[in-house]
Design a protein around this motif. Structure first.
Motif, PDB file in Angstrom:
ATOM      1  N   TRP A   1      -5.257 -50.105  59.357  1.00  0.00           N
ATOM      2  CA  TRP A   1      -4.865 -48.830  59.940  1.00  0.00           C
ATOM      3  C   TRP A   1      -6.001 -48.251  60.780  1.00  0.00           C
ATOM      4  CZ3 TRP A   1      -6.439 -49.405  54.927  1.00  0.00           C
ATOM      5  CH2 TRP A   1      -7.413 -48.533  54.433  1.00  0.00           C
ATOM      6  N   THR A   2      -5.653 -47.305  61.632  1.00  0.00           N
ATOM      7  CA  THR A   2      -6.619 -46.567  62.443  1.00  0.00           C
ATOM      8  C   THR A   2      -6.472 -45.083  62.161  1.00  0.00           C
ATOM      9  OG1 THR A   2      -5.072 -46.408  64.305  1.00  0.00           O
ATOM     10  CG2 THR A   2      -6.578 -48.302  64.281  1.00  0.00           C
ATOM     11  N   CYS A   3      -7.520 -44.313  62.487  1.00  0.00           N
ATOM     12  CA  CYS A   3      -7.505 -42.871  62.264  1.00  0.00           C
ATOM     13  C   CYS A   3      -7.903 -42.142  63.550  1.00  0.00           C
ATOM     14  CB  CYS A   3      -8.460 -42.485  61.133  1.00  0.00           C
ATOM     15  SG  CYS A   3      -8.012 -43.195  59.529  1.00  0.00           S
ATOM     16  N   GLU A   4      -7.213 -41.057  63.841  1.00  0.00           N
ATOM     17  CA  GLU A   4      -7.424 -40.324  65.091  1.00  0.00           C
ATOM     18  C   GLU A   4      -8.858 -39.825  65.233  1.00  0.00           C
ATOM     19  OE1 GLU A   4      -4.637 -37.177  65.041  1.00  0.00           O
ATOM     20  OE2 GLU A   4      -2.855 -38.477  65.186  1.00  0.00           O
ATOM     21  N   ALA A   5      -9.486 -39.418  64.150  1.00  0.00           N
ATOM     22  CA  ALA A   5     -10.814 -38.811  64.226  1.00  0.00           C
ATOM     23  C   ALA A   5     -11.943 -39.838  64.295  1.00  0.00           C
ATOM     24  CB  ALA A   5     -11.028 -37.895  63.023  1.00  0.00           C
ATOM     25  N   ASP A   6     -11.627 -41.120  64.143  1.00  0.00           N
ATOM     26  CA  ASP A   6     -12.660 -42.157  64.172  1.00  0.00           C
ATOM     27  C   ASP A   6     -12.981 -42.572  65.604  1.00  0.00           C
ATOM     28  OD1 ASP A   6     -12.852 -42.246  61.409  1.00  0.00           O
ATOM     29  OD2 ASP A   6     -11.361 -43.832  61.197  1.00  0.00           O
ATOM     30  N   PRO A   7     -14.129 -43.196  65.822  1.00  0.00           N
ATOM     31  CA  PRO A   7     -14.467 -43.678  67.167  1.00  0.00           C
ATOM     32  C   PRO A   7     -13.419 -44.654  67.684  1.00  0.00           C
ATOM     33  CG  PRO A   7     -16.398 -43.710  65.751  1.00  0.00           C
ATOM     34  CD  PRO A   7     -15.229 -43.408  64.859  1.00  0.00           C
ATOM     35  N   PRO A   8     -13.158 -44.664  68.980  1.00  0.00           N
ATOM     36  CA  PRO A   8     -12.169 -45.582  69.552  1.00  0.00           C
ATOM     37  C   PRO A   8     -12.495 -47.038  69.218  1.00  0.00           C
ATOM     38  CG  PRO A   8     -12.834 -43.947  71.174  1.00  0.00           C
ATOM     39  CD  PRO A   8     -13.758 -43.780  70.006  1.00  0.00           C
ATOM     40  N   GLY A   9     -11.467 -47.791  68.889  1.00  0.00           N
ATOM     41  CA  GLY A   9     -11.632 -49.211  68.613  1.00  0.00           C
ATOM     42  C   GLY A   9     -11.932 -49.545  67.167  1.00  0.00           C
ATOM     43  N   THR A  10     -12.238 -48.536  66.348  1.00  0.00           N
ATOM     44  CA  THR A  10     -12.523 -48.819  64.945  1.00  0.00           C
ATOM     45  C   THR A  10     -11.231 -48.909  64.148  1.00  0.00           C
ATOM     46  OG1 THR A  10     -12.816 -46.450  64.502  1.00  0.00           O
ATOM     47  CG2 THR A  10     -14.791 -47.753  65.008  1.00  0.00           C
ATOM     48  N   HIS A  11     -11.305 -49.609  63.036  1.00  0.00           N
ATOM     49  CA  HIS A  11     -10.115 -49.749  62.197  1.00  0.00           C
ATOM     50  C   HIS A  11     -10.546 -49.982  60.754  1.00  0.00           C
ATOM     51  CE1 HIS A  11     -11.151 -53.918  63.287  1.00  0.00           C
ATOM     52  NE2 HIS A  11     -10.674 -54.235  62.106  1.00  0.00           N
ATOM     53  N   TRP A  12      -9.600 -49.743  59.867  1.00  0.00           N
ATOM     54  CA  TRP A  12      -9.798 -49.881  58.428  1.00  0.00           C
ATOM     55  C   TRP A  12      -8.955 -51.030  57.897  1.00  0.00           C
ATOM     56  CZ3 TRP A  12     -12.955 -46.637  55.473  1.00  0.00           C
ATOM     57  CH2 TRP A  12     -13.439 -45.495  56.141  1.00  0.00           C
ATOM     58  N   ARG A  13      -9.410 -51.593  56.790  1.00  0.00           N
ATOM     59  CA  ARG A  13      -8.613 -52.595  56.072  1.00  0.00           C
ATOM     60  C   ARG A  13      -8.833 -52.416  54.583  1.00  0.00           C
ATOM     61  NH1 ARG A  13      -9.035 -58.136  53.907  1.00  0.00           N
ATOM     62  NH2 ARG A  13     -11.292 -57.987  54.103  1.00  0.00           N
ATOM     63  N   ALA A  14      -7.755 -52.496  53.821  1.00  0.00           N
ATOM     64  CA  ALA A  14      -7.820 -52.514  52.361  1.00  0.00           C
ATOM     65  C   ALA A  14      -7.164 -53.792  51.873  1.00  0.00           C
ATOM     66  CB  ALA A  14      -7.113 -51.304  51.769  1.00  0.00           C
ATOM     67  N   SER A  15      -7.798 -54.464  50.929  1.00  0.00           N
ATOM     68  CA  SER A  15      -7.275 -55.704  50.363  1.00  0.00           C
ATOM     69  C   SER A  15      -6.934 -55.492  48.895  1.00  0.00           C
ATOM     70  CB  SER A  15      -8.294 -56.838  50.500  1.00  0.00           C
ATOM     71  OG  SER A  15      -8.504 -57.155  51.865  1.00  0.00           O
ATOM     72  N   LEU A  16      -5.791 -56.031  48.483  1.00  0.00           N
ATOM     73  CA  LEU A  16      -5.307 -55.890  47.119  1.00  0.00           C
ATOM     74  C   LEU A  16      -4.936 -57.259  46.572  1.00  0.00           C
ATOM     75  CD1 LEU A  16      -3.976 -53.533  49.130  1.00  0.00           C
ATOM     76  CD2 LEU A  16      -3.025 -52.726  46.973  1.00  0.00           C
ATOM     77  N   ASP A  17      -5.141 -57.449  45.267  1.00  0.00           N
ATOM     78  CA  ASP A  17      -4.570 -58.610  44.595  1.00  0.00           C
ATOM     79  C   ASP A  17      -3.459 -58.120  43.680  1.00  0.00           C
ATOM     80  OD1 ASP A  17      -5.852 -57.528  42.378  1.00  0.00           O
ATOM     81  OD2 ASP A  17      -7.451 -59.030  42.350  1.00  0.00           O
ATOM     82  N   GLU A  18      -3.037 -58.920  42.718  1.00  0.00           N
ATOM     83  CA  GLU A  18      -1.903 -58.513  41.899  1.00  0.00           C
ATOM     84  C   GLU A  18      -2.282 -57.465  40.855  1.00  0.00           C
ATOM     85  OE1 GLU A  18      -0.397 -62.090  40.256  1.00  0.00           O
ATOM     86  OE2 GLU A  18      -2.363 -62.787  39.613  1.00  0.00           O
ATOM     87  N   ASP A  19      -3.565 -57.161  40.730  1.00  0.00           N
ATOM     88  CA  ASP A  19      -3.988 -56.133  39.787  1.00  0.00           C
ATOM     89  C   ASP A  19      -4.205 -54.777  40.449  1.00  0.00           C
ATOM     90  OD1 ASP A  19      -3.984 -57.858  37.568  1.00  0.00           O
ATOM     91  OD2 ASP A  19      -5.953 -58.639  38.128  1.00  0.00           O
ATOM     92  N   SER A  20      -4.932 -54.768  41.573  1.00  0.00           N
ATOM     93  CA  SER A  20      -5.296 -53.493  42.181  1.00  0.00           C
ATOM     94  C   SER A  20      -6.043 -53.740  43.482  1.00  0.00           C
ATOM     95  CB  SER A  20      -6.197 -52.682  41.227  1.00  0.00           C
ATOM     96  OG  SER A  20      -7.429 -53.363  41.031  1.00  0.00           O
ATOM     97  N   PRO A  21      -6.328 -52.694  44.236  1.00  0.00           N
ATOM     98  CA  PRO A  21      -7.196 -52.838  45.417  1.00  0.00           C
ATOM     99  C   PRO A  21      -8.598 -53.237  44.975  1.00  0.00           C
ATOM    100  CG  PRO A  21      -6.017 -50.751  45.435  1.00  0.00           C
ATOM    101  CD  PRO A  21      -5.849 -51.321  44.077  1.00  0.00           C
ATOM    102  N   PHE A  22      -9.265 -54.086  45.775  1.00  0.00           N
ATOM    103  CA  PHE A  22     -10.610 -54.489  45.393  1.00  0.00           C
ATOM    104  C   PHE A  22     -11.618 -54.368  46.528  1.00  0.00           C
ATOM    105  CE2 PHE A  22      -8.379 -58.316  46.793  1.00  0.00           C
ATOM    106  CZ  PHE A  22      -9.272 -58.901  47.686  1.00  0.00           C
ATOM    107  N   TYR A  23     -11.153 -54.089  47.755  1.00  0.00           N
ATOM    108  CA  TYR A  23     -12.090 -54.087  48.877  1.00  0.00           C
ATOM    109  C   TYR A  23     -11.548 -53.217  49.999  1.00  0.00           C
ATOM    110  CZ  TYR A  23     -15.065 -56.061  52.602  1.00  0.00           C
ATOM    111  OH  TYR A  23     -15.950 -56.237  53.630  1.00  0.00           O
ATOM    112  N   VAL A  24     -12.430 -52.421  50.615  1.00  0.00           N
ATOM    113  CA  VAL A  24     -12.096 -51.618  51.793  1.00  0.00           C
ATOM    114  C   VAL A  24     -13.192 -51.829  52.823  1.00  0.00           C
ATOM    115  CG1 VAL A  24     -11.818 -49.287  52.719  1.00  0.00           C
ATOM    116  CG2 VAL A  24     -10.819 -49.870  50.512  1.00  0.00           C
TER     117      VAL A  24
END
Length: 261
Positions: free
Chosen positions: A48-71
């Motif tokens: 995902w991207t956020c309006e207030a962040d610098p242009p071109g930046t993006h986020w990622r969250a990774s999940l396995d079958e238990d829970s999120p483990f990395y952002v």
């Protein structure tokens, strides 16, 4: 800080009409999710991207079958600006300026890219700097995954650890339009010579309006004992709050592929 706010406010959301419906991943207000990726190794990731962040930046969250483990938080060149290890409790920040910044543009334009950079990591074990050197190279091959054409890369990078050097090498995939790397079959060689291989190749993509978009459930290579069973709603915001609280406290916090450092 926009980045901290965006991570802190992550939370799963259940449809109001029925609590027994599949839970969906929810991004913070002012942000827009644009891609969900189902990968080998029982992993699902949301971008995902956020309006207030610098242009071109993006986020990622990774999940396995238990829970999120990395952002992670990256820019359009896929430089690792900041990442949060939700289980280990560590935070890594890129030390700028880099000696040789990673450049997705250079890779796509010339067919190869080298990199020399360092990350400052803070965790329960203290604070330390890790120095990376490596390269990405286009092989000239392309594959089609779920209707999307991906360029195949070969890569290698290394960094010092206690007892020697840790190396990671293998193949990954790049989508030029999304400006994203995706994992592949990769080998990690430890300082003592022991090695192991893993496969995080993408299998399915879902954009807004497509089936599987924002699902919380990974589906490839997951344990059969979990198949078809409902999962307890993970407390994403609680996990991230604990990490950020440690980051903000006085004093103190790797790697797999480009987006799992």
């Amino acid at each position: 800080m926009t980045a901290v706010f965006a991570v802190l406010t992550l939370a799963p959301v259940l449809p109001a009409s029925a609590q027994d419906q599949p839970e969906l991943f929810q991004v913070p207000p002012g942000c827009t999710a644009y891609l969900t990726v189902q990968s080998r190794g029982c992993m699902v990731s949301h971008h995902w991207t956020c309006e207030a962040d610098p242009p071109g930046t993006h986020w990622r969250a990774s999940l396995d079958e238990d829970s999120p483990f990395y952002v992670s938080f990256s820019d359009s060149e896929f430089r690792w600006l900041q990442s949060w290890n939700l289980r280990g409790g560590g935070t890594s920040i890129l030390i700028e300026p880099e000696e040789d910044p990673a450049s997705l543009t250079e890779l796509l334009t010339t067919g190869s890219d080298t990199m020399v950079f360092s990350l400052r990591t803070e965790s329960n074990f203290g604070s330390f700097q890790r120095d990376y050197t490596g390269f990405d190279r286009l092989t000239g091959d392309e594959v089609v995954v779920d209707g999307r054409t991906l360029a195949v890369t070969e890569f290698s990078y290394q960094y010092p650890v206690d007892g020697g050097i840790r190396r990671v090498q293998g193949n990954q995939f790049v989508h030029e339009g999304w400006r994203l790397f995706f994992g592949g079959v990769e080998t990690v060689t430890e300082a003592n010579g022991e090695s192991f291989e893993y496969n995080n190749s993408p299998m399915e993509f879902a954009e807004p309006g497509e089936p599987g978009f924002l699902t919380m459930q990974p589906i490839y290579d997951c344990g059969e004992m979990f198949s078809g069973l409902p999962r307890a709603a993970p407390s994403i915001s609680d996990q991230i709050f604990r990490v950020l609280a440690r980051e903000a406290a006085p004093g103190p916090n790797g790697g797999t592929d480009h987006d799992d450092l």
